[in-house]
Write an enzyme that holds these catalytic residues in place. Sequence first.
Site, short mmCIF file in Angstrom:
data_model
loop_
_atom_site.label_atom_id
_atom_site.label_comp_id
_atom_site.label_asym_id
_atom_site.label_seq_id
_atom_site.Cartn_x
_atom_site.Cartn_y
_atom_site.Cartn_z
N CYS A 101 0.83 -1.20 0.00
CA CYS A 101 0.00 0.00 0.00
C CYS A 101 0.87 1.26 0.00
O CYS A 101 0.59 2.22 -0.73
CB CYS A 101 -0.92 -0.02 1.22
SG CYS A 101 -1.95 1.42 1.39
N CYS A 197 -4.54 -2.05 5.89
CA CYS A 197 -4.34 -0.72 5.35
C CYS A 197 -5.56 -0.24 4.57
O CYS A 197 -5.97 -0.88 3.61
CB CYS A 197 -3.10 -0.72 4.45
SG CYS A 197 -2.71 0.87 3.72
#
Length: 374
Positions: A101, A197
């Site tokens: 991410c 995330c």
Amino acid sequence: MSTPAPSIVVGVSGGVDSSVAALLLKQAGEPVDGLFMQNWADDGSGDCRAEDDRRDAVAVCGMLGLRLHFRDFSREYWDGVFEHFLAEYASGRTPNPDVLCNREIKFRHFLHAARALGAGAIATGHYARVEHAGGRHRLLRAVDRSKDQSYFLHQLGQEQLSVTRFPLGGLRKDEVRAIAREAGLPTAAKKDSTGICFIGERDFRDFLGRYLPARPGEIRTPGGAALGEHPGVFHFTLGQRGGLDIGGRRGFGPEPWYVVGKDVRDNVLYVDQGHDSPWLQSTTLASEPAHWVAGAPPAREFRCTAQTRYRQPDQACSVRIDDDGGLRVRFDAPQRAVTPGQSVVLYDGEECLGGAVIATTDAPLERRLDTSTE
């Protein structure tokens, strides 16, 4: 009259860390804008915190007098992070989506969006530091070691670090909270986000079940004794204790059970008793091709320290680089539950050198399963 371009765009997530990062940049007199990223589309579960976070980001930027921009990266997140996340779990590995991410969303698409706004730099609320020395940019651990996030940032390179600011890198978390309270920021008392995330805290088994079909199978000991049934090996990771629902078993002691192996081909989950079961121990690992923060490794073979999971204390090791760029890491002491799919991240003191995804280890059960599939 046109609005002047910001020199820095700070990623404002609606949390206290990014709020204080924006405040510190504003106080430094930098022309700064905020940008809120929408990275997860509503999946109908009612668990998405994006709207609450968005409102908090608006409130913070309004209080600080910052322009706030909005960008929807949910498609980029799905294609660049989440599909890989699901594929890794389906294969029996345990991925770390926060690493991907950061690389794909926060320091690629966010950076591109900031440049499109005319900014020359970006900033985030990560706990890490960047230092320019010897003609290159070094990624350093945060002063607050308990909050240091360099482990999740090890995929960054010279291009990203040259235009990135981490205003919180020299602060402790309690100092950040105090700054937020003294400034009256609306996020001062907000709890830190946890979980996947951009997806947040979920019932992980239920969440994965939305995307990966249940495939129940046997739970066995390494010796072959059947103990029960699991809902799918991808729900479990090495060293995990909770969720096994085994309880006491005739012929076994009272010690708790831990996951020690996953046989994806035969759909068997292996468990053993004791936190430090020998089936969880390994001394070497092999990785996928490594990424180096400096652009190249310090040598073909070298000594350093490593982490195979977040917040792990430094582990002394020797590293050798294979012809394909992968790592061969040998630890000075046995390591517990080193997990394929997670990242091994290398350090020279405070400097993060880089890292790679763990492919295999020499844990006893993993060696046995590998041999059985040849």
